[in-house]
Design a protein around this motif. Sequence first.
Motif, PDB file in Angstrom:
ATOM      1  N   ASN A   1       1.529  25.810  12.157  1.00 20.70           N
ATOM      2  CA  ASN A   1       1.742  26.234  10.781  1.00 20.70           C
ATOM      3  C   ASN A   1       1.014  25.287   9.828  1.00 20.70           C
ATOM      4  N   ASN A   2      -0.221  24.928  10.218  1.00 21.77           N
ATOM      5  CA  ASN A   2      -1.066  24.088   9.370  1.00 21.77           C
ATOM      6  C   ASN A   2      -0.431  22.726   9.052  1.00 21.77           C
ATOM      7  N   PHE A   3       0.406  22.246   9.933  1.00 20.94           N
ATOM      8  CA  PHE A   3       1.094  20.947   9.814  1.00 20.94           C
ATOM      9  C   PHE A   3       1.967  20.827   8.566  1.00 20.94           C
ATOM     10  N   LYS A   4       2.498  21.965   8.138  1.00 25.96           N
ATOM     11  CA  LYS A   4       3.502  21.934   7.052  1.00 25.96           C
ATOM     12  C   LYS A   4       4.773  21.298   7.644  1.00 25.96           C
ATOM     13  N   PRO A   5       5.396  20.341   6.941  1.00 29.19           N
ATOM     14  CA  PRO A   5       6.588  19.713   7.540  1.00 29.19           C
ATOM     15  C   PRO A   5       7.765  20.715   7.558  1.00 29.19           C
ATOM     16  N   GLY A   6       8.623  20.766   8.557  1.00 27.98           N
ATOM     17  CA  GLY A   6       8.921  19.789   9.579  1.00 27.98           C
ATOM     18  C   GLY A   6       9.452  18.447   9.051  1.00 27.98           C
ATOM     19  N   PHE A   7       8.958  17.444   9.618  1.00 24.75           N
ATOM     20  CA  PHE A   7       9.342  16.080   9.251  1.00 24.75           C
ATOM     21  C   PHE A   7       8.071  15.417   8.722  1.00 24.75           C
ATOM     22  N   ALA A   8       8.068  15.152   7.417  1.00 22.77           N
ATOM     23  CA  ALA A   8       6.852  14.662   6.763  1.00 22.77           C
ATOM     24  C   ALA A   8       6.494  13.251   7.241  1.00 22.77           C
ATOM     25  N   ALA A   9       5.185  12.999   7.326  1.00 22.98           N
ATOM     26  CA  ALA A   9       4.684  11.673   7.713  1.00 22.98           C
ATOM     27  C   ALA A   9       5.237  10.592   6.773  1.00 22.98           C
TER      28      ALA A   9
ATOM     29  N   PRO B   1       6.412  -4.759  19.102  1.00 25.19           N
ATOM     30  CA  PRO B   1       4.968  -4.572  18.834  1.00 25.19           C
ATOM     31  C   PRO B   1       4.539  -3.120  18.718  1.00 25.19           C
ATOM     32  N   MET B   2       5.129  -2.221  19.516  1.00 20.31           N
ATOM     33  CA  MET B   2       4.740  -0.805  19.416  1.00 20.31           C
ATOM     34  C   MET B   2       5.242  -0.213  18.104  1.00 20.31           C
ATOM     35  N   GLY B   3       6.448  -0.571  17.736  1.00 16.83           N
ATOM     36  CA  GLY B   3       7.007  -0.092  16.473  1.00 16.83           C
ATOM     37  C   GLY B   3       6.187  -0.601  15.295  1.00 16.83           C
ATOM     38  N   GLN B   4       5.747  -1.860  15.391  1.00 13.94           N
ATOM     39  CA  GLN B   4       4.940  -2.437  14.311  1.00 13.94           C
ATOM     40  C   GLN B   4       3.604  -1.713  14.194  1.00 13.94           C
ATOM     41  N   ARG B   5       2.986  -1.430  15.342  1.00 13.83           N
ATOM     42  CA  ARG B   5       1.696  -0.721  15.326  1.00 13.83           C
ATOM     43  C   ARG B   5       1.887   0.703  14.791  1.00 13.83           C
ATOM     44  N   ALA B   6       3.005   1.330  15.183  1.00  9.71           N
ATOM     45  CA  ALA B   6       3.283   2.692  14.694  1.00  9.71           C
ATOM     46  C   ALA B   6       3.449   2.678  13.173  1.00  9.71           C
ATOM     47  N   ALA B   7       4.122   1.651  12.645  1.00  7.48           N
ATOM     48  CA  ALA B   7       4.299   1.550  11.192  1.00  7.48           C
ATOM     49  C   ALA B   7       2.945   1.393  10.500  1.00  7.48           C
ATOM     50  N   GLU B   8       2.067   0.532  11.058  1.00  6.05           N
ATOM     51  CA  GLU B   8       0.724   0.347  10.474  1.00  6.05           C
ATOM     52  C   GLU B   8      -0.063   1.656  10.538  1.00  6.05           C
ATOM     53  N   PHE B   9       0.068   2.325  11.666  1.00  4.74           N
ATOM     54  CA  PHE B   9      -0.665   3.570  11.890  1.00  4.74           C
ATOM     55  C   PHE B   9      -0.260   4.642  10.868  1.00  4.74           C
ATOM     56  N   TYR B  10       1.062   4.805  10.664  1.00  4.64           N
ATOM     57  CA  TYR B  10       1.522   5.825   9.699  1.00  4.64           C
ATOM     58  C   TYR B  10       1.201   5.411   8.264  1.00  4.64           C
ATOM     59  N   GLU B  11       1.191   4.094   8.011  1.00  2.63           N
ATOM     60  CA  GLU B  11       0.795   3.596   6.678  1.00  2.63           C
ATOM     61  C   GLU B  11      -0.639   4.053   6.387  1.00  2.63           C
ATOM     62  N   GLU B  12      -1.538   3.805   7.332  1.00  2.00           N
ATOM     63  CA  GLU B  12      -2.950   4.201   7.158  1.00  2.00           C
ATOM     64  C   GLU B  12      -3.059   5.727   7.025  1.00  2.00           C
ATOM     65  N   PHE B  13      -2.299   6.422   7.849  1.00  2.00           N
ATOM     66  CA  PHE B  13      -2.378   7.885   7.860  1.00  2.00           C
ATOM     67  C   PHE B  13      -1.924   8.480   6.519  1.00  2.00           C
ATOM     68  N   VAL B  14      -0.802   7.975   6.014  1.00  2.00           N
ATOM     69  CA  VAL B  14      -0.254   8.503   4.747  1.00  2.00           C
ATOM     70  C   VAL B  14      -1.208   8.201   3.589  1.00  2.00           C
ATOM     71  N   GLN B  15      -1.835   6.996   3.640  1.00  2.00           N
ATOM     72  CA  GLN B  15      -2.741   6.620   2.542  1.00  2.00           C
ATOM     73  C   GLN B  15      -4.077   7.352   2.597  1.00  2.00           C
ATOM     74  N   SER B  16      -4.414   7.874   3.771  1.00  2.00           N
ATOM     75  CA  SER B  16      -5.742   8.490   3.885  1.00  2.00           C
ATOM     76  C   SER B  16      -5.651  10.004   4.091  1.00  2.00           C
ATOM     77  N   GLY B  17      -4.734  10.643   3.360  1.00  2.26           N
ATOM     78  CA  GLY B  17      -4.701  12.107   3.356  1.00  2.26           C
ATOM     79  C   GLY B  17      -3.542  12.726   4.114  1.00  2.26           C
ATOM     80  N   GLY B  18      -2.753  11.908   4.821  1.00  2.00           N
ATOM     81  CA  GLY B  18      -1.651  12.480   5.619  1.00  2.00           C
ATOM     82  C   GLY B  18      -0.385  12.740   4.827  1.00  2.00           C
TER      83      GLY B  18
END
Length: 283
Positions: free
Chosen positions: A224-232, A254-271
């Motif tokens: 569904n074109n990535f309509k949330p659901g659960f928003a990033a 460490p995995m949780g920290q990387r996931a947080a960084e990853f979603y931070e970048e994703f949300v800031q760059s169009g997610g």
Amino acid sequence: MNIGFIGLGNMGAPMASNLAKAGHAVNGFDLTAPCPEGVNQVADASVAVSGADIVITMLPDGSTVRTVADSIIPAMSAGAVWVDCSTIDVESARAVASQAVDAGVLALDAPVSGGVVGAAAGSLTFMTGGSVDAYQRALPLLDIMGQKSVHCGDSGHGQAAKICNNMILASTMIATCEAFVLADKLGLDRQAMFDVVSTSSGYSWTMNVYCPATGVGPESPADNNFKPGFAADLMLKDLRLSQDAATSVNANTPMGQRAAEFYEEFVQSGGSGKDFSAVIEAL
Ligand code: NAD
């Protein structure tokens, strides 16, 4: 029961509506959102909670919950129960619970899983922290708004369970998306990949139920074109909470920290505004 409900946004409105439909008298208050049908709109938070057997809050964050606590606790009857369903930091959850208990009010932190669909369907999962007494008093209402409740322990333990769950969910979603990207580049058909992994040791909720690959698995936001659901953005909020909690107790995540960084970048760059499974597009 007489119920005061504060915070009638995407989650709170359908939850309050389900309580009213079940025959309870619900007084509602929100700074901006209108009350859903069946809920009696009142002029402020202290009016909503006055005379209530149970007060429910569904608010954006810890600082809002602390502010609302200051106005509702003095207006609540001694022996009444306050159930905070917002997702907030463990420290704020414990602080407001102790403030409530000092005033003779029973307190429960009760964040939810299941999103707006679960809120509308009355099929949320509640993870709760507080006294057994508070939990048992709230349970008949949790059973209306949800299909499963777990009493996790003392104040703050509901929030702890919520952020641990979502830390796993985020890391698993990223791993599932990465695997699809690798499979694509190796020329492996996505359906074949799903058929194998969903029945092998790499299976998970993100693969089997909420598959991020379009056209594969049960219908999901990817279809569904990535309509949330659960928003990033909401996932990022929860990951920040989990990392703040990890820092405060010196836990190595460490995995949780990387996931947080990853979603931070994703949300800031169009997610922002997209479902959290849309990270497959960024990868
Ligand atoms: P929302 O922004 O739609 O609703 C929050 C409501 O609180 C708004 O209507 C706002 O006007 C109101 N509000 C803010 N400050 C207030 C105050 N001082 N007094 C009265 N009302 C006030 O957010 P939501 O999606 O309903 O989420 C609520 C909580 O549930 C958040 O903590 C969120 O993390 C959590 N949650 C959301 C989802 C989801 O899928 N939306 C899933 C699980 C948990």
